[in-house]
Motif scaffolding. Structure first.
Motif, PDB file in Angstrom:
ATOM      1  N   GLY A  57       0.578  -1.148   0.027  1.00 59.04           N
ATOM      2  CA  GLY A  57       0.343  -0.430   0.410  1.00 59.04           C
ATOM      3  C   GLY A  57       0.987   1.107   0.011  1.00 59.04           C
ATOM      4  N   ASP A  58       0.409   2.066   1.009  1.00 51.41           N
ATOM      5  CA  ASP A  58       1.285   3.729   0.830  1.00 51.41           C
ATOM      6  C   ASP A  58       2.603   3.345   1.878  1.00 51.41           C
ATOM      7  N   CYS A  59       3.526   2.395   1.314  1.00 52.28           N
ATOM      8  CA  CYS A  59       4.440   1.895   1.967  1.00 52.28           C
ATOM      9  C   CYS A  59       5.689   2.649   1.301  1.00 52.28           C
ATOM     10  N   VAL A  60       7.183   2.132   2.513  1.00 50.98           N
ATOM     11  CA  VAL A  60       8.072   3.365   2.662  1.00 50.98           C
ATOM     12  C   VAL A  60       9.096   2.041   3.175  1.00 50.98           C
ATOM     13  N   VAL A  61      10.227   2.253   1.821  1.00 48.19           N
ATOM     14  CA  VAL A  61      11.935   1.506   1.575  1.00 48.19           C
ATOM     15  C   VAL A  61      12.613   2.088   2.129  1.00 48.19           C
ATOM     16  N   SER A  62      13.449   2.342   2.394  1.00 49.46           N
ATOM     17  CA  SER A  62      14.959   2.888   3.502  1.00 49.46           C
ATOM     18  C   SER A  62      15.586   1.954   2.754  1.00 49.46           C
ATOM     19  N   SER A  81      10.734   5.024  -2.252  1.00 54.97           N
ATOM     20  CA  SER A  81      12.047   4.819  -1.421  1.00 54.97           C
ATOM     21  C   SER A  81      12.405   6.338  -0.669  1.00 54.97           C
ATOM     22  N   ARG A  82      12.891   6.514   0.547  1.00 55.75           N
ATOM     23  CA  ARG A  82      13.126   7.636   1.583  1.00 55.75           C
ATOM     24  C   ARG A  82      15.032   7.156   1.645  1.00 55.75           C
ATOM     25  N   MET A  83      15.500   7.977   1.144  1.00 58.67           N
ATOM     26  CA  MET A  83      17.427   7.618   1.893  1.00 58.67           C
ATOM     27  C   MET A  83      17.477   9.276   2.741  1.00 58.67           C
ATOM     28  N   VAL A  84      18.558   8.520   3.585  1.00 56.83           N
ATOM     29  CA  VAL A  84      18.528   9.228   4.725  1.00 56.83           C
ATOM     30  C   VAL A  84      19.696   9.456   4.226  1.00 56.83           C
ATOM     31  N   GLY A  85      20.261  10.477   4.037  1.00 58.00           N
ATOM     32  CA  GLY A  85      21.684  10.839   3.561  1.00 58.00           C
ATOM     33  C   GLY A  85      21.737  10.571   1.938  1.00 58.00           C
ATOM     34  N   GLY A  86      22.981  10.702   1.591  1.00 61.03           N
ATOM     35  CA  GLY A  86      24.473   9.368   0.301  1.00 61.03           C
ATOM     36  C   GLY A  86      22.898  10.359  -0.787  1.00 61.03           C
ATOM     37  N   GLY A 131      12.919  12.385  10.872  1.00 59.99           N
ATOM     38  CA  GLY A 131      11.602  12.290   9.595  1.00 59.99           C
ATOM     39  C   GLY A 131      11.074  10.800   9.038  1.00 59.99           C
ATOM     40  N   LEU A 132      11.573   9.845   8.712  1.00 65.39           N
ATOM     41  CA  LEU A 132      11.710   8.432   8.573  1.00 65.39           C
ATOM     42  C   LEU A 132      10.890   7.967   9.805  1.00 65.39           C
ATOM     43  N   VAL A 133      11.748   8.333  11.415  1.00 65.11           N
ATOM     44  CA  VAL A 133      10.553   7.422  12.211  1.00 65.11           C
ATOM     45  C   VAL A 133       9.599   8.411  12.688  1.00 65.11           C
ATOM     46  N   ALA A 134       8.637   9.250  11.982  1.00 67.02           N
ATOM     47  CA  ALA A 134       8.217  10.072  12.456  1.00 67.02           C
ATOM     48  C   ALA A 134       7.234   9.307  10.956  1.00 67.02           C
TER      49      ALA A 134
END
Length: 500
Positions: free
Chosen positions: A418-423, A438-443, A452-455
């Motif tokens: 569904g409305d999911c996030v992969v990092s 896809s949401r990357m922390v840095g890079g 923001g990713l935890v939220a």
């Protein structure tokens, strides 16, 4: 020998020798056969999953996939090429077939433009030399921009030479003008930084060479470059705060520029080795696989000499200067390299090389059988060695990059849908196949910070992918751990955020 700008040649081919007007000339059929072989050679690459960059480009137009973060160095040209298929189906094989067809047609069209600049047989040889390179075949079915910069550069240079030759006779070559405009626009649309280097010799030629200083040539060249750059410029102000800020961000992501004396050695190393050297181990290269790159400068110089002797200096010198211009940053100024970076240089250098090979065969006289045998033997060795490298690269890519479908299915079973996030590791291709964002922390593709990713994980199904036995990031260490199917030989673990 070089062909004069031939009004008479077309008339002769149209039927003066007893052939019907609609019968294609022999050289056109030969070039079509080269393009067909080029397309058929790509079939083995259809089995590859989409890579990191490809998934980012395709996600921009695939309605079934959330749009991936589009960083400052990227341009949207290749996304537009993918749109007719990607907007209808997410099937990767359909996308591979579409790009194979496009690249085969493009190879035929851009080298066909040279029939009115050099001897048609020399243009056929040039197309054959480029089509035989493993890197040109490997990237034919891929959603990557470098090959399309190569094709558009070949078209733009041919177009400029045809327009200026027509101006000398007060006759507008409409096909040449169209090739100049579309070629300049396409290479800028694909990679503006490459277009800047490629256009330097063309711009200097229009400004300095007296016979080229025409309104038609200038309007075609500058108009095409401006047309292709417009989307990149608009996006720079909309998303990045202006052109200078976008250039600054792009330079940071790409590691900046500066003289790098070791880059040339690494470039040679990638001719039969890794697809990206950032950095790479100093593995030995096979002389059988790389000998051609040392012969190439000699063939180019011979082609320029032949063109000068026949009074057609621009026909060989302009593509040579453009090839050298685009090669300069990729050979000396970056911190990393990849074989695809030099595709425009190889395509342009194929033109004077084709002239050299054609001249050798035409002028060999009584030694022609020997010359034909030598050229044929070298070509057979070249094709065999390039085919071997191609098979190795495709097999290696399949071993190391296939398996995303199984990973996506496992993530769906874990509730990541569904409305999911992969990092995390390989987030972009895994998210593409799982139909997540896809949401990357840095890079390089960083689009969110850890907080923001935890939220985000409190509102949407979220997973962090970790490679092998590596430790997950601190914010995900308490999340539920699950094994995932391998991607190639790489073992993966998923850390799934708890549901609120």
């Amino acid at each position: 020998m070089l062909t004069d700008y031939p009004a008479a040649v077309d008339a002769a081919r149209a039927g003066a020798v007893g052939r019907p007007r609609f019968t294609p000339p022999r050289e056109t059929l030969l070039l079509a056969a080269v393009a067909l072989g080029y397309g058929l050679a790509q079939i083995g690459s259809w089995r590859l999953d989409l890579g990191w960059d490809e998934t980012i480009y395709v996600s921009q137009v695939d309605p079934d996939v959330p749009t991936a973060f589009f960083s400052a160095p990227r341009a949207r040209g290749v996304t537009l090429l993918a749109a007719p298929v990607a907007s209808v189906t997410s099937d990767v094989t359909a996308l591979r077939i579409w790009f194979t067809l496009l690249s085969a047609v493009a190879l035929f069209c851009v080298f066909r433009l040279w029939f009115r600049v050099i001897a048609p047989a020399a243009a056929v040889v040039a197309g054959l030399l480029f089509a035989c390179l493993w890197v040109a075949v490997y990237y034919g079915p891929q959603v990557m921009p470098n090959l399309w910069v190569a094709f558009s550069a070949v078209a733009a240079v041919a177009g400029l030479l045809r327009v200026t030759a027509g101006s000398e006779r007060h006759d507008l070559d409409r096909t040449g003008l169209l090739a100049l405009v579309l070629g300049a626009a396409t290479m800028t649309l694909m990679r503006p930084s490459d277009a800047a280097w490629l256009s330097l010799p063309l711009v200097l030629g229009v400004l300095v060479v007296r016979s080229w200083r025409t309104w038609t040539a200038a309007a075609g060249l500058f108009g095409g470059l401006a047309l292709g750059a417009l989307p990149w410029v608009v996006e720079a102000y909309v998303r990045f705060g202006g052109m200078l800020e976008r250039l600054h961000q792009a330079s940071e992501i790409q590691g900046g520029t500066g003289f790098n004396p070791w880059l040339l050695r690494r470039t040679v190393q990638t001719l039969d080795g890794p697809l990206l050297c950032r950095p790479c181990a100093p593995d030995p290269v096979s002389p059988l696989h790389v000998w051609w790159v040392f012969v190439l400068p000699v063939a180019v110089l011979v082609g320029v000499f032949v063109a000068v002797r026949h009074g057609r200096t621009g026909a060989a010198l302009l593509p040579t200067l453009a090839a050298a211009s685009i090669a300069l940053p990729y050979l000396f100024l970056l911190e990393y390299t990849a074989p695809r970076f030099l595709l425009p240089s190889y395509a342009l250098a194929a033109v004077p090389s084709g002239l050299a090979a054609h001249h050798l065969l035409v002028r060999a006289g009584r030694w022609r059988p020997v010359a034909i045998g030598v050229v044929a033997a070298l070509l057979v060795v070249h094709v065999a060695s390039q085919g071997a490298v191609l098979r190795n690269r495709v097999d290696a890519a399949a071993r190391n990059g296939n398996g995303y479908t199984a990973v996506a299915e496992r993530l769906h079973a874990l509730g990541i849908d569904g409305d999911c996030v992969v990092s995390g590791y390989r987030a972009a291709p895994i998210a593409f196949y799982a139909r997540c964002r896809s949401r990357m922390v840095g890079g390089h593709d960083g689009s969110i910070d850890a907080a923001g990713l935890v939220a985000l994980s409190r509102r949407q199904p979220t997973v962090v992918i970790v490679r092998g036995s590596r430790t997950p990031p601190p914010y995900a260490q308490s999340w539920a751990e699950h094994p995932l199917p391998r991607v190639g030989h790489t073992r993966l673990r998923a850390f799934v955020a708890p549901r609120s």
